[in-house]
Write a protein that holds these residues in place. Sequence first.
Motif, PDB file in Angstrom:
ATOM      1  N   UNK A  26      23.714  50.297 -64.842  1.00 20.13           N
ATOM      2  CA  UNK A  26      23.434  51.336 -63.839  1.00 20.13           C
ATOM      3  C   UNK A  26      24.094  52.670 -64.172  1.00 20.13           C
ATOM      4  N   UNK A  27      24.938  52.710 -65.172  1.00 21.22           N
ATOM      5  CA  UNK A  27      25.648  53.943 -65.516  1.00 21.22           C
ATOM      6  C   UNK A  27      24.702  55.105 -65.865  1.00 21.22           C
ATOM      7  N   UNK A  28      23.654  54.907 -66.684  1.00 24.28           N
ATOM      8  CA  UNK A  28      22.763  56.031 -66.993  1.00 24.28           C
ATOM      9  C   UNK A  28      22.062  56.593 -65.749  1.00 24.28           C
ATOM     10  N   UNK A  29      21.711  55.717 -64.820  1.00 23.49           N
ATOM     11  CA  UNK A  29      21.049  56.171 -63.596  1.00 23.49           C
ATOM     12  C   UNK A  29      22.008  56.998 -62.764  1.00 23.49           C
ATOM     13  N   UNK A  30      23.241  56.532 -62.635  1.00 20.80           N
ATOM     14  CA  UNK A  30      24.245  57.270 -61.864  1.00 20.80           C
ATOM     15  C   UNK A  30      24.565  58.607 -62.537  1.00 20.80           C
ATOM     16  N   UNK A  31      24.656  58.607 -63.860  1.00 23.28           N
ATOM     17  CA  UNK A  31      24.953  59.847 -64.583  1.00 23.28           C
ATOM     18  C   UNK A  31      23.819  60.853 -64.419  1.00 23.28           C
ATOM     19  N   UNK A  32      22.589  60.383 -64.472  1.00 21.81           N
ATOM     20  CA  UNK A  32      21.444  61.276 -64.286  1.00 21.81           C
ATOM     21  C   UNK A  32      21.437  61.848 -62.878  1.00 21.81           C
ATOM     22  N   UNK A  33      21.729  61.019 -61.903  1.00 19.68           N
ATOM     23  CA  UNK A  33      21.784  61.487 -60.520  1.00 19.68           C
ATOM     24  C   UNK A  33      22.874  62.524 -60.335  1.00 19.68           C
ATOM     25  N   UNK A  34      24.032  62.302 -60.941  1.00 22.93           N
ATOM     26  CA  UNK A  34      25.139  63.261 -60.825  1.00 22.93           C
ATOM     27  C   UNK A  34      24.772  64.570 -61.520  1.00 22.93           C
ATOM     28  N   UNK A  35      24.146  64.497 -62.690  1.00 21.45           N
ATOM     29  CA  UNK A  35      23.742  65.713 -63.408  1.00 21.45           C
ATOM     30  C   UNK A  35      22.725  66.504 -62.582  1.00 21.45           C
ATOM     31  N   UNK A  36      21.794  65.805 -61.959  1.00 23.10           N
ATOM     32  CA  UNK A  36      20.813  66.485 -61.111  1.00 23.10           C
ATOM     33  C   UNK A  36      21.491  67.125 -59.913  1.00 23.10           C
ATOM     34  N   UNK A  37      22.492  66.467 -59.368  1.00 23.08           N
ATOM     35  CA  UNK A  37      23.228  67.025 -58.229  1.00 23.08           C
ATOM     36  C   UNK A  37      23.975  68.287 -58.636  1.00 23.08           C
ATOM     37  N   UNK A  38      24.573  68.267 -59.807  1.00 25.94           N
ATOM     38  CA  UNK A  38      25.285  69.449 -60.293  1.00 25.94           C
ATOM     39  C   UNK A  38      24.326  70.586 -60.614  1.00 25.94           C
ATOM     40  N   UNK A  39      23.136  70.269 -61.076  1.00 31.63           N
ATOM     41  CA  UNK A  39      22.180  71.287 -61.509  1.00 31.63           C
ATOM     42  C   UNK A  39      21.454  71.942 -60.336  1.00 31.63           C
ATOM     43  N   UNK A  40      21.395  71.274 -59.210  1.00 34.82           N
ATOM     44  CA  UNK A  40      20.672  71.832 -58.068  1.00 34.82           C
ATOM     45  C   UNK A  40      21.644  72.325 -57.015  1.00 34.82           C
ATOM     46  N   UNK A  41      21.157  73.185 -56.157  1.00 36.61           N
ATOM     47  CA  UNK A  41      21.963  73.737 -55.080  1.00 36.61           C
ATOM     48  C   UNK A  41      21.440  73.189 -53.763  1.00 36.61           C
ATOM     49  N   UNK A  42      22.338  72.666 -52.962  1.00 38.56           N
ATOM     50  CA  UNK A  42      21.918  72.149 -51.663  1.00 38.56           C
ATOM     51  C   UNK A  42      21.601  73.323 -50.738  1.00 38.56           C
ATOM     52  N   UNK A  43      20.907  73.032 -49.663  1.00 33.60           N
ATOM     53  CA  UNK A  43      20.565  74.088 -48.706  1.00 33.60           C
ATOM     54  C   UNK A  43      21.825  74.674 -48.090  1.00 33.60           C
ATOM     55  N   UNK A  44      22.823  73.847 -47.840  1.00 34.90           N
ATOM     56  CA  UNK A  44      24.085  74.329 -47.272  1.00 34.90           C
ATOM     57  C   UNK A  44      24.770  75.292 -48.238  1.00 34.90           C
ATOM     58  N   UNK A  45      24.793  74.940 -49.517  1.00 36.78           N
ATOM     59  CA  UNK A  45      25.387  75.827 -50.519  1.00 36.78           C
ATOM     60  C   UNK A  45      24.603  77.125 -50.625  1.00 36.78           C
TER      61      UNK A  45
END
Length: 77
Positions: A26-45
């Motif tokens: 599951x590590x690659x899936x979690x890493x991809x999710x974290x990278x996507x989170x870092x690359x995108x900006x939430x509406x609150x941000x």
Amino acid sequence: MKMLFVLSAALLLPGCIAKTALDVATMPVKATGQAADWATTSQDEADRNYGRKMRKQEAQEARERKKACEEAGYQDC
């Protein structure tokens, strides 16, 4: 005593190996999710950044108005 240790290790080790295998799988899936989170900006941000930008711009405009008013010779601006 030695036999008890070997037996308990034999029972616990497969669970440990299975947990490690699951983590590795599951590590690659979690890493991809974290990278996507870092690359995108939430509406609150985005809202926070926009508010900061607007306050900075309003402060700059207020300084410019005050400077223009003082240069024009007005006292109450």
